[in-house]
Design an enzyme around this catalytic site. Sequence first.
Site, PDB file in Angstrom:
ATOM      1  N   PHE A  12       0.833  -1.215   0.000  1.00 55.51           N
ATOM      2  CA  PHE A  12       0.000   0.000   0.000  1.00 55.51           C
ATOM      3  C   PHE A  12       0.871   1.270   0.000  1.00 55.51           C
ATOM      4  CE2 PHE A  12      -1.873   2.883   3.401  1.00 55.51           C
ATOM      5  CZ  PHE A  12      -2.460   3.738   2.494  1.00 55.51           C
ATOM      6  N   THR A  36       2.274  -9.629   1.053  1.00 59.53           N
ATOM      7  CA  THR A  36       0.973  -8.958   1.177  1.00 59.53           C
ATOM      8  C   THR A  36       0.791  -7.907   0.082  1.00 59.53           C
ATOM      9  OG1 THR A  36       1.877  -7.259   2.664  1.00 59.53           O
ATOM     10  CG2 THR A  36       0.947  -9.222   3.690  1.00 59.53           C
ATOM     11  N   GLY A  37       1.855  -7.632  -0.670  1.00 56.43           N
ATOM     12  CA  GLY A  37       1.767  -6.678  -1.774  1.00 56.43           C
ATOM     13  C   GLY A  37       1.336  -7.378  -3.054  1.00 56.43           C
ATOM     14  N   LEU A  73      10.520  -0.276   3.669  1.00 55.23           N
ATOM     15  CA  LEU A  73       9.123  -0.349   4.108  1.00 55.23           C
ATOM     16  C   LEU A  73       8.646  -1.787   4.316  1.00 55.23           C
ATOM     17  CD1 LEU A  73       9.246   2.631   3.113  1.00 55.23           C
ATOM     18  CD2 LEU A  73       6.947   2.337   2.221  1.00 55.23           C
ATOM     19  N   ASN A  99      19.631  -6.340   6.540  1.00 51.66           N
ATOM     20  CA  ASN A  99      20.006  -6.437   5.119  1.00 51.66           C
ATOM     21  C   ASN A  99      19.797  -5.103   4.386  1.00 51.66           C
ATOM     22  OD1 ASN A  99      20.827  -9.108   5.259  1.00 51.66           O
ATOM     23  ND2 ASN A  99      18.737  -9.890   4.940  1.00 51.66           N
ATOM     24  N   TYR A 145       5.105  -7.370  16.352  1.00 48.87           N
ATOM     25  CA  TYR A 145       5.169  -6.212  15.446  1.00 48.87           C
ATOM     26  C   TYR A 145       5.854  -5.042  16.161  1.00 48.87           C
ATOM     27  CZ  TYR A 145       3.662  -2.450  12.298  1.00 48.87           C
ATOM     28  OH  TYR A 145       3.632  -1.360  11.439  1.00 48.87           O
ATOM     29  N   ARG A 186      -7.645  -3.616   8.668  1.00 50.81           N
ATOM     30  CA  ARG A 186      -7.492  -2.289   9.258  1.00 50.81           C
ATOM     31  C   ARG A 186      -8.821  -1.537   9.155  1.00 50.81           C
ATOM     32  NH1 ARG A 186      -1.240  -0.938   7.447  1.00 50.81           N
ATOM     33  NH2 ARG A 186      -1.614  -2.156   5.593  1.00 50.81           N
TER      34      ARG A 186
HETATM   35  P1  NAD Z   1       1.587  -3.480   3.175  1.00 54.45           P
HETATM   36  O1  NAD Z   1       1.328  -4.833   3.770  1.00 54.45           O
HETATM   37  O2  NAD Z   1       0.647  -2.993   2.141  1.00 54.45           O
HETATM   38  O3  NAD Z   1       3.061  -3.404   2.593  1.00 54.45           O
HETATM   39  C1  NAD Z   1       4.140  -4.155   3.089  1.00 54.45           C
HETATM   40  C2  NAD Z   1       4.902  -4.689   1.890  1.00 54.45           C
HETATM   41  O4  NAD Z   1       6.071  -5.398   2.370  1.00 54.45           O
HETATM   42  C3  NAD Z   1       4.101  -5.684   1.059  1.00 54.45           C
HETATM   43  O5  NAD Z   1       4.195  -5.355  -0.310  1.00 54.45           O
HETATM   44  C4  NAD Z   1       4.749  -7.025   1.357  1.00 54.45           C
HETATM   45  O6  NAD Z   1       4.631  -7.947   0.287  1.00 54.45           O
HETATM   46  C5  NAD Z   1       6.186  -6.602   1.618  1.00 54.45           C
HETATM   47  N1  NAD Z   1       6.932  -7.570   2.415  1.00 54.45           N
HETATM   48  C6  NAD Z   1       6.558  -8.176   3.580  1.00 54.45           C
HETATM   49  N2  NAD Z   1       7.528  -9.007   3.991  1.00 54.45           N
HETATM   50  C7  NAD Z   1       8.531  -8.935   3.080  1.00 54.45           C
HETATM   51  C8  NAD Z   1       9.792  -9.562   2.948  1.00 54.45           C
HETATM   52  N3  NAD Z   1      10.218 -10.448   3.863  1.00 54.45           N
HETATM   53  N4  NAD Z   1      10.566  -9.252   1.875  1.00 54.45           N
HETATM   54  C9  NAD Z   1      10.150  -8.357   0.947  1.00 54.45           C
HETATM   55  N5  NAD Z   1       8.956  -7.736   1.015  1.00 54.45           N
HETATM   56  C10 NAD Z   1       8.155  -8.020   2.077  1.00 54.45           C
HETATM   57  O7  NAD Z   1       1.634  -2.459   4.411  1.00 54.45           O
HETATM   58  P2  NAD Z   1       1.774  -0.864   4.419  1.00 54.45           P
HETATM   59  O8  NAD Z   1       0.647  -0.324   5.175  1.00 54.45           O
HETATM   60  O9  NAD Z   1       2.033  -0.356   3.055  1.00 54.45           O
HETATM   61  O10 NAD Z   1       3.071  -0.679   5.337  1.00 54.45           O
HETATM   62  C11 NAD Z   1       4.329  -0.310   4.784  1.00 54.45           C
HETATM   63  C12 NAD Z   1       5.282   0.008   5.927  1.00 54.45           C
HETATM   64  O11 NAD Z   1       4.806   1.123   6.684  1.00 54.45           O
HETATM   65  C13 NAD Z   1       5.456  -1.127   6.916  1.00 54.45           C
HETATM   66  O12 NAD Z   1       6.804  -1.152   7.359  1.00 54.45           O
HETATM   67  C14 NAD Z   1       4.563  -0.725   8.072  1.00 54.45           C
HETATM   68  O13 NAD Z   1       4.987  -1.281   9.291  1.00 54.45           O
HETATM   69  C15 NAD Z   1       4.709   0.787   8.051  1.00 54.45           C
HETATM   70  N6  NAD Z   1       3.569   1.464   8.668  1.00 54.45           N
HETATM   71  C16 NAD Z   1       2.373   1.544   8.007  1.00 54.45           C
HETATM   72  C17 NAD Z   1       1.314   2.199   8.623  1.00 54.45           C
HETATM   73  C18 NAD Z   1      -0.029   2.356   7.927  1.00 54.45           C
HETATM   74  O14 NAD Z   1      -0.946   2.933   8.536  1.00 54.45           O
HETATM   75  N7  NAD Z   1      -0.229   1.913   6.710  1.00 54.45           N
HETATM   76  C19 NAD Z   1       1.458   2.730   9.898  1.00 54.45           C
HETATM   77  C20 NAD Z   1       2.688   2.605  10.531  1.00 54.45           C
HETATM   78  C21 NAD Z   1       3.746   1.992   9.903  1.00 54.45           C
END
Ligand code: NAD
Length: 312
Positions: A12, A36-37, A73, A99, A145, A186
């Site tokens: 996202f 999850t992407g 991210l 990494n 988390y 969410r």
């Molecule tokens: P999301 O689940 O849409 O995106 C996370 C992405 O990381 C996905 O595309 C997933 O496939 C990828 N991923 C997961 N594990 C992986 C791995 N081992 N190797 C490579 N890719 C991997 O979630 P998001 O909401 O877009 O969150 C993105 C970042 O922002 C995260 O670090 C999250 O903790 C942080 N964050 C988001 C929010 C929010 O409100 N959306 C709030 C606080 C922090």
Amino acid sequence: MARVVVTGGAGFLGSNLCEYLHAQGERVICVDNLETGSLQNVEHMRGDQFAFMNHDVTEHLEIDEAVDFVYHLAALASPIDYLRQPLHSLKVGSYGTHNALGLAKWKRARFLISSTSEVYGDPQVHPQPETYWGNVNPIGPRGVYDEAKRYAEAMTMAYHRQQGVDTSIARIFNTYGPRMRPYDGRAIPTFLRQALENKPLTIFGDGSQTRSFCYVDDLIRGLFLLVESGEHDPMNLGNPGEFTILELAETVLRVAGSKSSIVYEALPVDDPQVRQPDITRAREVLGWEPEIDLEGGLRRMLVSLGREPVAV
Ligand code: NAD
């Protein structure tokens, strides 16, 4: 032209960030294992300026070209995902961050970690400034988390202090917008889906717990400004507007023009009672603050789903 690696770039926030950087003419290398992407999130970015690398960041990360910025991210960000895979959540926070930092060190790139308001746990200080150390339960189900992110912040500072890596830490508060998965658990995508399907909106607890919601465009602009700033200390990025979950549900119903009812279910373990960013530092250091309010953001999200928001 800068060369930018975005881990988690097919998710996202990551895909919205890739789009923002790509539109500015940067070369974007999106690294994601699609846990999850989705490729659909990035398929519209084509040409030499965009590359997708299917890679799990818990494995050694090597990029065969110069890199100026690393936005890290990748994470299991939503409760349904980290509760489903608790060990992997800890591994992405530890090995994955190691990494990504190693890549930044090797390339002499500026690094950003997407940390979270969850590092504050169930806060005793309200609103939360960056100086608050938090109140996290390390052994509760959410610890995989919250503690992964706290550890990732500690590692980021260690790479900065010991290895001289140019790092930054964004503490992101709840952010919403297009490309959230309708079943990711969410609040906003769940309420919107339920409202549009005329199904009851599910509130956990009595709905009096508060949250703040930042529209994705505002957040992405904040991430970019933070990376440009040269700051190393953590920076809260979020919308200081505070709403109870019940107020959020009622706003979704109003904007979507839905007649759905509201039902109440048991509160999850360690669910924070309040959450609101103190963004004084972001205002002063980055000149940043959100511009899109909750109703405006919900309207944009509805339009992105092909729906017409109701005029209020
Ligand atoms: P999301 O689940 O849409 O995106 C996370 C992405 O990381 C996905 O595309 C997933 O496939 C990828 N991923 C997961 N594990 C992986 C791995 N081992 N190797 C490579 N890719 C991997 O979630 P998001 O909401 O877009 O969150 C993105 C970042 O922002 C995260 O670090 C999250 O903790 C942080 N964050 C988001 C929010 C929010 O409100 N959306 C709030 C606080 C922090």
